[in-house]
Design a protein around this motif. Structure first.
Motif, PDB file in Angstrom:
ATOM      1  N   ASP A 157     -23.312  10.956  -1.210  1.00 40.59           N
ATOM      2  CA  ASP A 157     -23.067   9.808  -2.077  1.00 40.59           C
ATOM      3  C   ASP A 157     -22.128   8.792  -1.420  1.00 40.59           C
ATOM      4  OD1 ASP A 157     -24.661  10.846  -4.098  1.00 40.59           O
ATOM      5  OD2 ASP A 157     -22.969  11.812  -5.123  1.00 40.59           O
ATOM      6  N   ILE A 158     -21.484   9.192  -0.336  1.00 47.14           N
ATOM      7  CA  ILE A 158     -20.590   8.299   0.407  1.00 47.14           C
ATOM      8  C   ILE A 158     -21.356   7.827   1.635  1.00 47.14           C
ATOM      9  CG2 ILE A 158     -18.367   8.056   1.580  1.00 47.14           C
ATOM     10  CD1 ILE A 158     -17.460  10.551  -0.068  1.00 47.14           C
ATOM     11  N   PRO A 159     -21.549   6.530   1.788  1.00 44.97           N
ATOM     12  CA  PRO A 159     -22.339   6.058   2.931  1.00 44.97           C
ATOM     13  C   PRO A 159     -21.641   6.341   4.255  1.00 44.97           C
ATOM     14  CG  PRO A 159     -21.388   4.205   1.739  1.00 44.97           C
ATOM     15  CD  PRO A 159     -21.068   5.432   0.957  1.00 44.97           C
ATOM     16  N   PRO A 160     -22.408   6.719   5.292  1.00 47.68           N
ATOM     17  CA  PRO A 160     -21.794   6.891   6.609  1.00 47.68           C
ATOM     18  C   PRO A 160     -21.089   5.589   7.016  1.00 47.68           C
ATOM     19  CG  PRO A 160     -24.046   7.717   6.617  1.00 47.68           C
ATOM     20  CD  PRO A 160     -23.845   6.984   5.312  1.00 47.68           C
ATOM     21  N   LEU A 161     -19.884   5.737   7.536  1.00 48.69           N
ATOM     22  CA  LEU A 161     -19.035   4.611   7.938  1.00 48.69           C
ATOM     23  C   LEU A 161     -18.683   3.709   6.762  1.00 48.69           C
ATOM     24  CD1 LEU A 161     -20.691   3.664  11.357  1.00 48.69           C
ATOM     25  CD2 LEU A 161     -18.826   5.273  10.903  1.00 48.69           C
ATOM     26  N   GLY A 162     -18.696   4.280   5.572  1.00 43.22           N
ATOM     27  CA  GLY A 162     -18.371   3.534   4.365  1.00 43.22           C
ATOM     28  C   GLY A 162     -17.413   4.297   3.483  1.00 43.22           C
TER      29      GLY A 162
ATOM     30  N   ARG B 182     -15.953   8.005   4.892  1.00 43.95           N
ATOM     31  CA  ARG B 182     -16.794   8.938   5.652  1.00 43.95           C
ATOM     32  C   ARG B 182     -17.000   8.378   7.055  1.00 43.95           C
ATOM     33  NH1 ARG B 182     -23.003  10.433   3.907  1.00 43.95           N
ATOM     34  NH2 ARG B 182     -23.524  11.716   5.706  1.00 43.95           N
ATOM     35  N   ASP B 183     -16.682   9.185   8.070  1.00 45.97           N
ATOM     36  CA  ASP B 183     -16.871   8.732   9.446  1.00 45.97           C
ATOM     37  C   ASP B 183     -18.256   9.122   9.965  1.00 45.97           C
ATOM     38  OD1 ASP B 183     -16.795  11.391  10.397  1.00 45.97           O
ATOM     39  OD2 ASP B 183     -14.695  11.269  10.959  1.00 45.97           O
ATOM     40  N   GLU B 184     -18.507   8.815  11.235  1.00 53.80           N
ATOM     41  CA  GLU B 184     -19.845   9.040  11.801  1.00 53.80           C
ATOM     42  C   GLU B 184     -20.191  10.512  11.976  1.00 53.80           C
ATOM     43  OE1 GLU B 184     -16.964   8.650  15.177  1.00 53.80           O
ATOM     44  OE2 GLU B 184     -17.407   7.366  13.484  1.00 53.80           O
ATOM     45  N   THR B 185     -19.202  11.404  11.905  1.00 52.59           N
ATOM     46  CA  THR B 185     -19.466  12.842  12.035  1.00 52.59           C
ATOM     47  C   THR B 185     -19.380  13.556  10.690  1.00 52.59           C
ATOM     48  OG1 THR B 185     -17.150  13.385  12.496  1.00 52.59           O
ATOM     49  CG2 THR B 185     -18.556  12.838  14.395  1.00 52.59           C
ATOM     50  N   ASP B 186     -19.440  12.799   9.593  1.00 52.17           N
ATOM     51  CA  ASP B 186     -19.319  13.308   8.223  1.00 52.17           C
ATOM     52  C   ASP B 186     -17.924  13.807   7.885  1.00 52.17           C
ATOM     53  OD1 ASP B 186     -21.912  12.627   7.649  1.00 52.17           O
ATOM     54  OD2 ASP B 186     -22.716  14.631   8.059  1.00 52.17           O
ATOM     55  N   GLY B 187     -16.933  13.459   8.707  1.00 50.78           N
ATOM     56  CA  GLY B 187     -15.539  13.738   8.353  1.00 50.78           C
ATOM     57  C   GLY B 187     -15.106  12.788   7.245  1.00 50.78           C
TER      58      GLY B 187
ATOM     59  N   PRO C  38      -8.306  -4.465  -0.298  1.00 48.29           N
ATOM     60  CA  PRO C  38      -9.065  -3.284  -0.727  1.00 48.29           C
ATOM     61  C   PRO C  38      -9.674  -2.559   0.479  1.00 48.29           C
ATOM     62  CG  PRO C  38     -10.351  -5.274  -1.079  1.00 48.29           C
ATOM     63  CD  PRO C  38      -9.007  -5.722  -0.572  1.00 48.29           C
ATOM     64  N   LEU C  39      -9.053  -1.480   0.889  1.00 46.41           N
ATOM     65  CA  LEU C  39      -9.517  -0.737   2.062  1.00 46.41           C
ATOM     66  C   LEU C  39     -10.944  -0.234   1.892  1.00 46.41           C
ATOM     67  CD1 LEU C  39      -6.303   1.274   2.979  1.00 46.41           C
ATOM     68  CD2 LEU C  39      -7.224  -0.775   4.100  1.00 46.41           C
ATOM     69  N   SER C  40     -11.365   0.020   0.657  1.00 45.17           N
ATOM     70  CA  SER C  40     -12.719   0.520   0.414  1.00 45.17           C
ATOM     71  C   SER C  40     -13.790  -0.478   0.856  1.00 45.17           C
ATOM     72  CB  SER C  40     -12.916   0.861  -1.063  1.00 45.17           C
ATOM     73  OG  SER C  40     -12.743  -0.297  -1.855  1.00 45.17           O
ATOM     74  N   GLN C  41     -13.413  -1.716   1.057  1.00 47.13           N
ATOM     75  CA  GLN C  41     -14.356  -2.731   1.526  1.00 47.13           C
ATOM     76  C   GLN C  41     -14.278  -2.940   3.034  1.00 47.13           C
ATOM     77  OE1 GLN C  41     -14.033  -6.314  -0.845  1.00 47.13           O
ATOM     78  NE2 GLN C  41     -13.812  -5.119  -2.712  1.00 47.13           N
ATOM     79  N   GLY C  42     -13.463  -2.120   3.696  1.00 45.78           N
ATOM     80  CA  GLY C  42     -13.291  -2.244   5.138  1.00 45.78           C
ATOM     81  C   GLY C  42     -14.339  -1.481   5.924  1.00 45.78           C
ATOM     82  N   ILE C  43     -14.203  -1.537   7.240  1.00 51.10           N
ATOM     83  CA  ILE C  43     -15.129  -0.871   8.149  1.00 51.10           C
ATOM     84  C   ILE C  43     -14.464   0.387   8.693  1.00 51.10           C
ATOM     85  CG2 ILE C  43     -16.367  -1.096  10.346  1.00 51.10           C
ATOM     86  CD1 ILE C  43     -16.451  -4.135   9.774  1.00 51.10           C
ATOM     87  N   VAL C  44     -15.175   1.517   8.627  1.00 49.68           N
ATOM     88  CA  VAL C  44     -14.659   2.782   9.139  1.00 49.68           C
ATOM     89  C   VAL C  44     -14.916   2.840  10.643  1.00 49.68           C
ATOM     90  CG1 VAL C  44     -14.832   5.295   9.006  1.00 49.68           C
ATOM     91  CG2 VAL C  44     -15.036   3.926   6.923  1.00 49.68           C
ATOM     92  N   LEU C  45     -13.854   3.116  11.393  1.00 53.87           N
ATOM     93  CA  LEU C  45     -13.901   3.217  12.851  1.00 53.87           C
ATOM     94  C   LEU C  45     -13.297   4.564  13.228  1.00 53.87           C
ATOM     95  CD1 LEU C  45     -12.209  -0.247  13.267  1.00 53.87           C
ATOM     96  CD2 LEU C  45     -14.630   0.163  13.627  1.00 53.87           C
TER      97      LEU C  45
ATOM     98  N   LEU D  12      -8.211  16.223   0.163  1.00 57.38           N
ATOM     99  CA  LEU D  12      -9.569  16.435  -0.313  1.00 57.38           C
ATOM    100  C   LEU D  12     -10.152  17.640   0.388  1.00 57.38           C
ATOM    101  CD1 LEU D  12     -11.692  15.436   2.069  1.00 57.38           C
ATOM    102  CD2 LEU D  12     -11.147  13.215   1.181  1.00 57.38           C
ATOM    103  N   LYS D  13     -11.257  18.114  -0.146  1.00 56.81           N
ATOM    104  CA  LYS D  13     -11.987  19.206   0.506  1.00 56.81           C
ATOM    105  C   LYS D  13     -13.468  19.010   0.240  1.00 56.81           C
ATOM    106  CE  LYS D  13     -11.889  22.754  -3.128  1.00 56.81           C
ATOM    107  NZ  LYS D  13     -11.557  24.153  -3.427  1.00 56.81           N
ATOM    108  N   VAL D  14     -14.269  19.589   1.128  1.00 54.68           N
ATOM    109  CA  VAL D  14     -15.721  19.572   0.985  1.00 54.68           C
ATOM    110  C   VAL D  14     -16.194  21.017   1.006  1.00 54.68           C
ATOM    111  CG1 VAL D  14     -17.899  18.790   1.976  1.00 54.68           C
ATOM    112  CG2 VAL D  14     -15.861  17.360   2.198  1.00 54.68           C
ATOM    113  N   GLU D  15     -16.946  21.401  -0.003  1.00 57.46           N
ATOM    114  CA  GLU D  15     -17.537  22.745  -0.076  1.00 57.46           C
ATOM    115  C   GLU D  15     -19.000  22.592  -0.449  1.00 57.46           C
ATOM    116  OE1 GLU D  15     -15.369  25.131  -2.870  1.00 57.46           O
ATOM    117  OE2 GLU D  15     -13.740  25.507  -1.455  1.00 57.46           O
ATOM    118  N   ASP D  16     -19.870  23.163   0.365  1.00 59.14           N
ATOM    119  CA  ASP D  16     -21.312  23.116   0.106  1.00 59.14           C
ATOM    120  C   ASP D  16     -21.810  21.695  -0.170  1.00 59.14           C
ATOM    121  OD1 ASP D  16     -21.560  25.920   0.394  1.00 59.14           O
ATOM    122  OD2 ASP D  16     -20.903  26.192  -1.684  1.00 59.14           O
TER     123      ASP D  16
END
Length: 129
Positions: A12-17, A33-38, A52-59, A91-95
């Motif tokens: 639900d989180i766009p890559p690099l978004g 979300r970064d390019e490696t799904d981190g 608003p950082l949420s409107q920025g570009i993930v690098l 945060l954490k990611v599970e399954d």
């Protein structure tokens, strides 16, 4: 032991978004979300001018503020030569599911606000003196 609140699926989180998470009190939290799904989570507020950082570009593990291109790391620290920080959130990611720490979401950095810019800030400054 932490209680975790389910936010969304990783996809639900766009890559690099980013995805914004509204809170009952305080400013939104942005999950990036970064390019490696981190993933990393920050208050949706640049320490420079409150952009608003949420409107920025993930690098990589940083996000560039859309207002003045400051880059903020996953720990909330601005990259040199800029100085300042914005609160980060656990945060954490599970399954494939993304969770934020419920206690932190409810209490961390709830008093921070965006700075007032433009003519309204000049009126506020004039009436404060």
């Amino acid at each position: 032991m932490s209680d975790w609140i389910h936010i969304c699926q990783l996809n639900d989180i766009p890559p690099l978004g980013a995805r914004r998470v509204a809170r009952a009190s305080g400013m939104d939290v942005a999950i990036f979300r970064d390019e490696t799904d981190g993933l990393f989570a920050l208050l949706d507020r640049c320490p420079h001018k409150g952009g608003p950082l949420s409107q920025g570009i993930v690098l990589g593990n940083r996000v560039a503020c859309p207002l003045h291109n400051w880059t903020i790391g996953c720990d909330g620290q601005a990259a040199a030569p800029d100085e300042g920080c914005t609160p980060s959130f656990r945060l954490k990611v599970e399954d494939g599911q993304v969770y934020l720490d419920a206690q932190e979401l409810a209490t961390h950095a709830t008093t921070q606000t965006r700075p007032i810019a433009g003519p309204a800030s000049h009126r506020a400054a004039c009436t404060a003196s």
